[in-house]
Design a protein around this motif. Structure first.
Motif, PDB file in Angstrom:
ATOM      1  N   ILE A 116       0.774  -1.301  -0.043  1.00 53.83           N
ATOM      2  CA  ILE A 116       0.094  -0.064   0.085  1.00 53.83           C
ATOM      3  C   ILE A 116       0.805   1.353  -0.001  1.00 53.83           C
ATOM      4  O   ILE A 116       0.757   2.013  -0.904  1.00 53.83           O
ATOM      5  CB  ILE A 116      -0.906  -0.055   1.181  1.00 53.83           C
ATOM      6  CG1 ILE A 116      -1.994  -1.114   1.134  1.00 53.83           C
ATOM      7  CG2 ILE A 116      -1.808   1.228   1.222  1.00 53.83           C
ATOM      8  CD1 ILE A 116      -2.796  -1.395   2.345  1.00 53.83           C
ATOM      9  N   ASN A 117       1.876   1.298   0.909  1.00 55.08           N
ATOM     10  CA  ASN A 117       2.538   2.712   1.205  1.00 55.08           C
ATOM     11  C   ASN A 117       3.532   2.809   0.100  1.00 55.08           C
ATOM     12  O   ASN A 117       4.049   3.806  -0.317  1.00 55.08           O
ATOM     13  CB  ASN A 117       3.003   2.654   2.463  1.00 55.08           C
ATOM     14  CG  ASN A 117       1.957   2.764   3.458  1.00 55.08           C
ATOM     15  OD1 ASN A 117       0.693   3.192   3.135  1.00 55.08           O
ATOM     16  ND2 ASN A 117       2.243   2.020   4.722  1.00 55.08           N
TER      17      ASN A 117
ATOM     18  N   HIS B 169       2.227   1.603  -3.849  1.00 56.65           N
ATOM     19  CA  HIS B 169       0.943   2.261  -4.142  1.00 56.65           C
ATOM     20  C   HIS B 169      -0.066   1.266  -5.014  1.00 56.65           C
ATOM     21  O   HIS B 169      -0.157   1.389  -5.971  1.00 56.65           O
ATOM     22  CB  HIS B 169       1.182   3.606  -5.018  1.00 56.65           C
ATOM     23  CG  HIS B 169       1.966   4.163  -4.138  1.00 56.65           C
ATOM     24  ND1 HIS B 169       1.644   5.086  -3.071  1.00 56.65           N
ATOM     25  CD2 HIS B 169       3.405   4.908  -4.132  1.00 56.65           C
ATOM     26  CE1 HIS B 169       2.612   5.829  -2.550  1.00 56.65           C
ATOM     27  NE2 HIS B 169       3.732   5.601  -3.275  1.00 56.65           N
TER      28      HIS B 169
ATOM     29  N   HIS C 247      -6.364  -1.768  -5.023  1.00 58.67           N
ATOM     30  CA  HIS C 247      -7.036  -2.707  -3.946  1.00 58.67           C
ATOM     31  C   HIS C 247      -7.287  -4.006  -4.505  1.00 58.67           C
ATOM     32  O   HIS C 247      -7.194  -4.943  -3.506  1.00 58.67           O
ATOM     33  CB  HIS C 247      -8.501  -2.074  -3.716  1.00 58.67           C
ATOM     34  CG  HIS C 247      -9.290  -2.814  -2.844  1.00 58.67           C
ATOM     35  ND1 HIS C 247      -9.147  -2.974  -1.486  1.00 58.67           N
ATOM     36  CD2 HIS C 247     -10.368  -3.569  -3.004  1.00 58.67           C
ATOM     37  CE1 HIS C 247      -9.976  -3.655  -1.000  1.00 58.67           C
ATOM     38  NE2 HIS C 247     -10.739  -4.136  -1.794  1.00 58.67           N
TER      39      HIS C 247
ATOM     40  N   ILE D  78      -4.070  -5.829  -3.329  1.00 59.46           N
ATOM     41  CA  ILE D  78      -3.834  -6.096  -2.193  1.00 59.46           C
ATOM     42  C   ILE D  78      -4.657  -7.360  -1.737  1.00 59.46           C
ATOM     43  O   ILE D  78      -4.061  -8.193  -1.137  1.00 59.46           O
ATOM     44  CB  ILE D  78      -3.897  -4.729  -1.482  1.00 59.46           C
ATOM     45  CG1 ILE D  78      -3.142  -3.748  -1.807  1.00 59.46           C
ATOM     46  CG2 ILE D  78      -4.243  -5.028  -0.010  1.00 59.46           C
ATOM     47  CD1 ILE D  78      -3.632  -2.430  -1.322  1.00 59.46           C
TER      48      ILE D  78
ATOM     49  N   PRO E 287      -7.890  -2.948   3.698  1.00 59.79           N
ATOM     50  CA  PRO E 287      -7.386  -1.770   3.018  1.00 59.79           C
ATOM     51  C   PRO E 287      -8.657  -0.807   2.768  1.00 59.79           C
ATOM     52  O   PRO E 287      -9.733  -1.378   2.546  1.00 59.79           O
ATOM     53  CB  PRO E 287      -6.927  -2.317   1.774  1.00 59.79           C
ATOM     54  CG  PRO E 287      -7.277  -3.829   1.951  1.00 59.79           C
ATOM     55  CD  PRO E 287      -7.688  -4.139   3.301  1.00 59.79           C
TER      56      PRO E 287
END
Length: 66
Positions: free
Chosen positions: A9-10, A13, A16, A19, A47
């Protein structure tokens, strides 16, 4: 596992969808391959889904094509 998903995520990037796929793959590995059910829960990481998309009005659409 949580750290890896947070990295996606961080740092990467990731979307969804990416992830969710990573979460599902890790869950499969833990539950089926390693026979360690219950270690991976949905609370591991939740998320945030993006909000609803903004809809353009007629004048904004016309501006795109002129």
């Amino acid at each position: 596992m949580r750290d890896y998903l947070l990295h996606l995520i961080n740092e990467k990037h990731a979307s969804h969808s990416t992830i969710t796929h990573a979460y599902s793959a890790l869950k499969f590995i833990y539950e089926v391959t390693l026979k360690r059910p219950g270690e991976v829960t949905r609370n591991t990481l939740s998320p945030k889904l993006p909000g609803t998309p903004r809809v353009l009005d007629r004048t904004e659409i016309d501006a795109l094509f002129t």
